[in-house]
Design a protein around this motif. Structure first.
Motif, short mmCIF file in Angstrom:
data_model
loop_
_atom_site.label_atom_id
_atom_site.label_comp_id
_atom_site.label_asym_id
_atom_site.label_seq_id
_atom_site.Cartn_x
_atom_site.Cartn_y
_atom_site.Cartn_z
N THR A 20 0.82 -1.13 -0.01
CA THR A 20 -0.11 0.09 -0.01
C THR A 20 0.97 1.13 0.07
O THR A 20 0.48 2.22 -0.56
CB THR A 20 -0.92 -0.10 1.23
OG1 THR A 20 -1.59 -1.18 1.32
CG2 THR A 20 -1.84 1.10 1.07
N SER A 60 -5.21 -12.24 -0.73
CA SER A 60 -6.55 -12.06 -0.36
C SER A 60 -6.89 -13.41 0.17
O SER A 60 -7.50 -13.49 1.14
CB SER A 60 -7.01 -11.84 -1.78
OG SER A 60 -8.50 -11.99 -1.40
N THR A 78 -10.92 -8.58 3.54
CA THR A 78 -11.27 -7.86 2.35
C THR A 78 -10.41 -6.76 2.06
O THR A 78 -10.27 -6.35 0.87
CB THR A 78 -12.75 -7.38 2.43
OG1 THR A 78 -12.71 -6.44 3.40
CG2 THR A 78 -13.63 -8.59 2.59
N GLU A 81 -8.17 -7.44 -1.42
CA GLU A 81 -8.94 -7.03 -2.33
C GLU A 81 -9.32 -5.60 -3.01
O GLU A 81 -9.02 -5.55 -4.08
CB GLU A 81 -10.51 -7.68 -2.19
CG GLU A 81 -10.60 -9.29 -1.91
CD GLU A 81 -11.75 -9.84 -1.91
OE1 GLU A 81 -12.93 -8.96 -1.70
OE2 GLU A 81 -12.04 -10.95 -1.54
N HIS A 82 -9.44 -4.77 -2.02
CA HIS A 82 -9.40 -3.37 -2.21
C HIS A 82 -8.12 -2.85 -2.83
O HIS A 82 -7.78 -2.08 -3.59
CB HIS A 82 -9.88 -2.52 -0.91
CG HIS A 82 -11.23 -3.00 -0.73
ND1 HIS A 82 -12.39 -2.20 -1.53
CD2 HIS A 82 -11.92 -3.37 0.26
CE1 HIS A 82 -13.39 -2.59 -0.97
NE2 HIS A 82 -13.43 -3.29 0.08
N MET A 85 -7.66 -3.92 -6.43
CA MET A 85 -8.62 -3.13 -7.11
C MET A 85 -7.83 -1.67 -7.13
O MET A 85 -7.80 -0.85 -8.18
CB MET A 85 -9.94 -2.75 -6.62
CG MET A 85 -10.65 -4.00 -7.01
SD MET A 85 -10.77 -4.44 -8.51
CE MET A 85 -11.41 -3.28 -9.15
N ILE A 86 -7.21 -1.21 -6.27
CA ILE A 86 -6.57 0.20 -6.15
C ILE A 86 -5.25 -0.06 -7.27
O ILE A 86 -5.03 0.96 -8.14
CB ILE A 86 -5.66 0.49 -5.02
CG1 ILE A 86 -7.06 1.08 -3.94
CG2 ILE A 86 -4.71 1.88 -5.15
CD1 ILE A 86 -6.31 1.20 -2.58
N TRP A 191 -11.85 5.80 -3.84
CA TRP A 191 -13.10 4.91 -3.15
C TRP A 191 -12.63 3.61 -2.70
O TRP A 191 -12.96 3.29 -1.42
CB TRP A 191 -14.15 4.67 -4.41
CG TRP A 191 -15.34 3.86 -3.86
CD1 TRP A 191 -16.71 4.46 -3.45
CD2 TRP A 191 -15.74 2.57 -3.45
NE1 TRP A 191 -17.57 3.82 -2.61
CE2 TRP A 191 -16.88 2.43 -2.80
CE3 TRP A 191 -15.02 1.24 -3.67
CZ2 TRP A 191 -17.58 1.24 -2.65
CZ3 TRP A 191 -15.49 0.13 -3.47
CH2 TRP A 191 -16.62 -0.04 -2.81
N HIS A 192 -11.94 2.86 -3.26
CA HIS A 192 -11.18 1.65 -2.61
C HIS A 192 -10.37 1.71 -1.34
O HIS A 192 -10.28 1.09 -0.65
CB HIS A 192 -10.58 0.74 -3.79
CG HIS A 192 -11.52 0.01 -4.54
ND1 HIS A 192 -12.25 -1.09 -4.33
CD2 HIS A 192 -11.87 0.36 -5.69
CE1 HIS A 192 -12.87 -1.46 -5.28
NE2 HIS A 192 -12.67 -0.69 -6.21
N THR A 193 -9.65 3.07 -1.65
CA THR A 193 -8.88 3.60 -0.42
C THR A 193 -9.62 3.84 0.83
O THR A 193 -9.30 3.37 1.90
CB THR A 193 -7.94 4.78 -0.91
OG1 THR A 193 -7.31 4.46 -1.93
CG2 THR A 193 -7.02 5.23 0.30
N GLU A 195 -12.64 2.61 1.51
CA GLU A 195 -12.97 1.24 1.81
C GLU A 195 -12.20 0.64 2.69
O GLU A 195 -12.52 0.16 3.93
CB GLU A 195 -13.46 0.43 0.93
CG GLU A 195 -14.65 0.75 0.17
CD GLU A 195 -15.98 0.89 0.86
OE1 GLU A 195 -16.34 -0.35 1.22
OE2 GLU A 195 -16.50 1.69 1.10
N ILE A 196 -10.88 0.62 2.53
CA ILE A 196 -10.00 -0.02 3.63
C ILE A 196 -9.84 0.89 5.09
O ILE A 196 -10.15 0.31 5.96
CB ILE A 196 -8.59 0.23 2.86
CG1 ILE A 196 -8.40 -0.66 1.83
CG2 ILE A 196 -7.29 -0.25 3.96
CD1 ILE A 196 -6.94 -0.45 1.05
#
Length: 202
Positions: A20, A60, A78, A81-82, A85-86, A191-193, A195-196
């Protein structure tokens, strides 16, 4: 869960942090490429991105299996997975930027400034996201969520302004297509960031 397994999972969380952390470096490289109209900074990171996408896919599976034995690991199940996607959205954004630079497609000054602004906001959002993976923190979570809301709001406003420029004939259709797709990729990354941050900020 046995001690050895717990240590291994702790190491895997550190790997998630490191992967990340690299996202903000990748965005910073894209920002440099965009500003100086050079694909070199992105080429150096392309293979790294591909490797990280494979790594997050494997992680994952590992975290989902570990979460069945340890309730405390459920929030992490999860997260990979995010992160995956990032990286996919970053790869898409990189391809769009590469196309713009290679084909010498010109953006208006406003579109350039807007893109640079959003990329910088992404960098500032992604840095604390790496930290929250190691140290779950409600303050960081709130900051990241607020950052995502701001990025989405600004991207939507920029899209509207861009549409007006397109109608007025101030930009080319080919440039418009790339710019709008870049805005969507940036929103997806944010958005995916977020969500984490929501998952780990509880």
């Amino acid at each position: 869960m046995k001690l050895a397994a717990k240590i291994d999972i702790k190491n895997k969380i550190t790997v998630l942090h490191d992967i990340t952390h690299k996202t903000d470096e990748f965005v910073a490289a894209m920002q440099t490429a965009f500003i100086y109209n050079s694909t070199k900074p992105m080429k150096e990171n392309k293979s790294i991105a591909e490797g990280f996408m494979k790594d997050t896919g494997r992680l994952s599976v590992i975290f989902k299996e570990a979460a069945t034995d340890d309730e405390g690991l459920k929030p992490y199940s999860t997260v990979p997975e995010h992160i995956l996607m990032i990286w996919k959205k970053l790869d898409k954004l990189s391809d769009l930027m590469d196309k713009k630079i290679r084909e010498n497609i010109l953006f208006s000054d406003k579109a350039v400034n807007e893109t640079v602004y959003l990329l910088q906001r992404l960098v500032e959002m992604l840095r604390p996201t790496a930290d929250i993976i190691l140290a779950r923190n409600t303050f960081l979570s709130k900051y990241i969520q607020e950052s995502q809301a701001n990025i989405e709001k600004m991207a939507d406003e920029y899209a509207t302004l861009h549409e007006n420029r397109l109608i007025a004939g101030e930009c080319l259709h080919v440039a418009s297509s790339i710019y709008v797709s870049m805005l969507e990729a940036i929103k997806g990354i944010a958005w995916h960031t977020k969500e984490i941050a929501v998952i780990l900020g509880k």
